[in-house]
Design a protein around this motif. Structure first.
Motif, short mmCIF file in Angstrom:
data_model
loop_
_atom_site.label_atom_id
_atom_site.label_comp_id
_atom_site.label_asym_id
_atom_site.label_seq_id
_atom_site.Cartn_x
_atom_site.Cartn_y
_atom_site.Cartn_z
N SER A 52 -2.93 -8.91 1.37
CA SER A 52 -1.63 -8.35 1.51
C SER A 52 -0.89 -7.86 0.01
O SER A 52 -0.12 -7.05 -0.14
N GLU A 53 -1.42 -8.70 -0.99
CA GLU A 53 -1.23 -8.17 -2.18
C GLU A 53 -2.05 -7.18 -2.82
O GLU A 53 -1.39 -6.32 -3.73
N ARG A 54 -3.15 -6.80 -2.23
CA ARG A 54 -3.98 -5.89 -2.74
C ARG A 54 -3.78 -4.48 -2.09
O ARG A 54 -3.90 -3.36 -2.90
N MET A 55 -3.35 -4.61 -0.95
CA MET A 55 -2.93 -2.84 -0.13
C MET A 55 -1.98 -3.12 0.75
O MET A 55 -1.76 -4.29 1.31
N ALA A 56 -1.46 -2.12 1.17
CA ALA A 56 -0.24 -1.91 2.18
C ALA A 56 -1.03 -2.33 3.38
O ALA A 56 -0.08 -2.86 4.18
N ASP A 57 -2.09 -1.82 3.70
CA ASP A 57 -2.62 -2.25 5.08
C ASP A 57 -3.95 -3.34 4.82
O ASP A 57 -5.01 -2.71 4.61
N ALA A 75 -7.47 -2.28 6.35
CA ALA A 75 -8.08 -1.28 5.90
C ALA A 75 -9.23 -1.73 5.10
O ALA A 75 -10.16 -0.73 5.13
N ASP A 76 -9.35 -2.77 4.68
CA ASP A 76 -10.59 -3.10 3.77
C ASP A 76 -11.03 -4.43 4.19
O ASP A 76 -12.33 -4.78 3.76
N ALA A 77 -10.48 -5.23 4.97
CA ALA A 77 -10.92 -6.51 5.59
C ALA A 77 -12.24 -6.30 6.46
O ALA A 77 -12.52 -5.20 7.12
N THR A 88 -11.73 -2.91 -7.39
CA THR A 88 -11.23 -1.65 -8.00
C THR A 88 -10.33 -1.92 -9.04
O THR A 88 -9.97 -3.06 -9.34
N PRO A 89 -10.20 -0.80 -9.91
CA PRO A 89 -9.27 -1.02 -10.95
C PRO A 89 -7.72 -1.62 -10.52
O PRO A 89 -7.06 -2.55 -11.32
N GLU A 90 -7.36 -1.11 -9.26
CA GLU A 90 -6.02 -1.64 -8.59
C GLU A 90 -6.03 -3.13 -8.45
O GLU A 90 -5.02 -3.86 -8.85
N ASP A 91 -7.08 -3.64 -7.73
CA ASP A 91 -7.27 -5.09 -7.69
C ASP A 91 -7.15 -5.72 -8.98
O ASP A 91 -6.25 -6.87 -9.19
#
Length: 266
Positions: A135-140, A143-145, A234-237
């Motif tokens: 939930s901290e990493r992405m809006a959904d 989408a990646d789980a 990812t860099p965003e992580d």
């Protein structure tokens, strides 16, 4: 117990952060992820450590001079399962081992929980607080789980692939396994047979290997862990975790301070 760290890949999803170094040496809050992992392993009492290297292998050797290294010559054409086979070919799994990804950050309690779990051929810790991280990493978060389904006794029924909903994500794989000698023999034998039947299996990651193993009738047990773990894909992580760390909010998910020094130096 011996520990095998799978660190052969580059980590292309991190983009320019891995142009000059492997993914495991990308720093998180100023300290390379591999250093944090090694500190946690040693704090948990795991000191016989081998790192399977590939991309920029000389840098990993310099960063971890106290660890044994094994080079995977086909690292650019293979994946995690093939790196595991490199360790098996060197005889490092005969007595069982803890297997770890190199691009994760874990609190030592995750490792001690895994080590103290009941004896079984194959055991993996699973993060029951995964939704907080995603939930901290992405809006959904979905989408990646990955799908991960357990029975009432913690036996792994299914792993890998996109879930159809939260009901198919009982927890998340943490990039850690514990194999006893029998489990190592069975899993490696299964993978060798898979390679013989399907050469593309050299590109399997660990969850693909586990999924195929389960589908063939193999068994795997899990031990639940609430948090104490991060993955950096990812860099965003990386940016998000460091932002949470500065705000004092990351410790509720994974306490980075615990991974800054090994237990021998406390």
């Amino acid at each position: 117990m011996r520990t095998i760290i799978l660190a052969a890949g580059r980590g292309s999803r991190l983009g320019p952060l891995t142009d000059q170094r492997p993914k495991s040496l990308v720093p998180l809050a100023g300290i390379p992820m591999l250093t944090r992992l090694l500190n946690a392993l040693r704090t948990a009492g795991l000191s016989d450590i081998t790192i399977v290297t590939g991309y920029q292998s000389d840098l990993i050797g310099k960063a971890a001079p106290d660890c044994r290294t094994l080079h995977s010559p086909r690292w650019a054409h293979t994946n995690m399962a093939a790196s595991l086979l490199v360790a098996a070919d060197a005889g490092l799994l005969e007595d069982g081992a803890v297997i770890s990804y190199s691009d994760i950050v874990v609190e030592p309690r995750v490792l001690t929980t895994l080590l103290s779990a009941p004896s079984a051929p194959l055991t993996l810790p699973v993060n029951t607080a995964w939704l907080e991280v995603w939930s901290e990493r992405m809006a959904d978060p979905l989408a990646d789980a990955e799908r991960l389904i357990l029975d009432a006794n913690g036996r792994l029924l299914d792993i890998g692939g996109a879930p159809r909903g939260l009901h198919e994500v009982h927890a998340q794989f943490m990039g850690l396994l514990r194999l006893d000698p029998d489990g190592a023999r069975q899993l490696i034998s299964f993978y060798r047979d898979a390679l013989g039947a399907e050469p593309a299996a050299e590109r399997w990651d660990t969850t693909t290997l586990l999924s195929a193993w389960l589908n063939a009738g193999g068994t795997a047990h899990t031990v639940p862990v609430h948090g104490g773990w991060l993955e950096v894909d990812t860099p965003e992580d990386k940016d998000r975790y460091e932002q949470l760390h500065r705000l004092g909010r990351l410790a509720a998910i994974c306490a980075l301070d615990i991974t800054e020094r090994d237990g021998d130096n406390r």
